[in-house]
Design an enzyme around this catalytic site. Structure first.
Site, short mmCIF file in Angstrom:
data_model
loop_
_atom_site.label_atom_id
_atom_site.label_comp_id
_atom_site.label_asym_id
_atom_site.label_seq_id
_atom_site.Cartn_x
_atom_site.Cartn_y
_atom_site.Cartn_z
N GLN A 103 0.85 -1.20 0.00
CA GLN A 103 0.00 0.00 0.00
C GLN A 103 0.88 1.24 0.00
O GLN A 103 0.40 2.36 -0.09
CB GLN A 103 -0.87 0.02 1.26
CG GLN A 103 -1.82 -1.16 1.34
CD GLN A 103 -2.41 -1.26 2.74
OE1 GLN A 103 -3.36 -0.57 3.07
NE2 GLN A 103 -1.85 -2.12 3.56
N HIS A 121 -1.61 1.25 -4.20
CA HIS A 121 -2.03 2.65 -4.15
C HIS A 121 -1.15 3.55 -5.02
O HIS A 121 -0.98 4.73 -4.74
CB HIS A 121 -2.04 3.16 -2.70
CG HIS A 121 -3.10 2.52 -1.85
ND1 HIS A 121 -3.03 2.42 -0.49
CD2 HIS A 121 -4.28 1.93 -2.20
CE1 HIS A 121 -4.12 1.81 -0.04
NE2 HIS A 121 -4.88 1.49 -1.05
N CYS A 150 2.74 21.31 -15.96
CA CYS A 150 3.25 20.72 -17.19
C CYS A 150 3.51 21.85 -18.20
O CYS A 150 2.99 22.96 -18.05
CB CYS A 150 2.16 19.79 -17.69
SG CYS A 150 2.42 19.02 -19.28
#
Ligand code: NAD
Ligand code: ZN
Length: 259
Positions: A103, A121, A150
């Protein structure tokens, strides 16, 4: 008392060949990354719904990024695998462990050398532009731009699963598959509170596997889903287990004695 139980569990592991580990934040505590829950947990200071849910991220990405960068990135960047991660690599090398379902988003199992790691996850090493889907790694984010953007102007999000999001489908179906085919599931350093990850030991148990927990505290699985709990720090318990497994295997090969 505890040593007797460690010897018993080492005996089970020494004769198993299809072990799966399910790990949580506790496995990385000895590498300097605090867990979410429990003592010293991040959620003693931050409300998870305000910082770890997709709604929170979409509403105010800068606020969530600020916490991710200050609470997670700096720690993950300098963290090294500890004895628990290394013990799981050893178990794989000697042919006992097949897969790690983690996880965690810190990449430490892969850094330690496990070759089949399912990131339930997602991970924090990669980020994706929410507008054009361009992917980039943590190192190439401009450190002073929050939220990171970006070249197309879109905002980057980490490839982690936020509360309120689906588990990546391949991680989900592979986890279900390995959980329902293993002979032992080692459940290490997870509070077993987050679904559907916490369902994997139930699935393994219903398919006939033994469930062994390693944790500093009992969990909702203890005493009803897990067959045994080894109470203690993951790194310390794992080192003791490895020593006992090696003793077992040596006894088996030299005097033919089963542990
Ligand atoms: P959690 O924070 O809910 O529980 C941590 C568990 O580890 C507790 O049961 C605690 O008793 C145990 N623990 C603490 N120190 C330990 C030690 N030294 N040895 C063994 N056990 C120890 O963690 P979770 O169950 O993984 O769920 C929380 C979510 O938080 C996960 O989904 C994960 O994605 C995320 N998370 C990841 C990281 C990371 O990547 N390292 C860190 C914090 C949270
Ligand atoms: Zn873009």
């Amino acid at each position: 008392m505890m040593m007797d139980l460690i010897k018993k569990v080492a005996g089970y592991l020494a004769s198993a060949s299809d072990v799966v580990a399910l790990t949580g934040a506790g496995v990385s505590v000895e590498s300097g990354i605090p867990p979410f829950r429990g003592k010293g947990g991040v959620w003693e200071r931050f409300d998870p719904m305000e910082y770890a849910s997709i709604e929170a991220f979409e509403k105010d990405p800068a606020k969530v990024w600020r916490v991710l960068l200050s609470e997670l990135k700096s720690l993950v960047d300098k963290a090294e695998p500890n004895s628990a991660h290394k013990g799981l690599v050893k178990l794989e090398k000697i042919g006992i462990l097949k897969t790690v379902i983690t996880q965690n988003v810190d990449g430490l199992h892969q850094k330690a050398g496990n070759t089949d790691v399912i990131e339930f996850h997602g991970n924090f090493a990669w980020h994706r532009c929410m507008k054009c889907d361009h992917r980039t790694d943590t190192q190439s984010l401009a450190p002073d731009q929050i939220p990171p953007k970006c070249h197309c102007g879109g905002i980057f999000r980490p490839e982690c699963v936020f509360f309120g999001e689906m588990i990546p489908s391949e991680a989900m179906w592979r986890s279900r598959h390995v959980a329902s085919h293993c002979d032992i599931m080692l459940v290490v350093g997870t509070s077993a509170n987050v679904q559907p990850a916490a369902y994997m030991p139930v699935l393994a148990k219903n398919s006939g596997a033994k469930i062994i927990e390693i944790n500093t505290e009992i969990t909702p699985l203890t005493g009803h889903i897990s067959d045994h709990i080894l109470l203690g720090k993951a790194g310390e318990i794992m080192s003791l287990l490895i020593t006992e497994i090696e003793n077992c295997r040596q006894a088996e090969s030299t005097i033919g004695r089963q542990c």
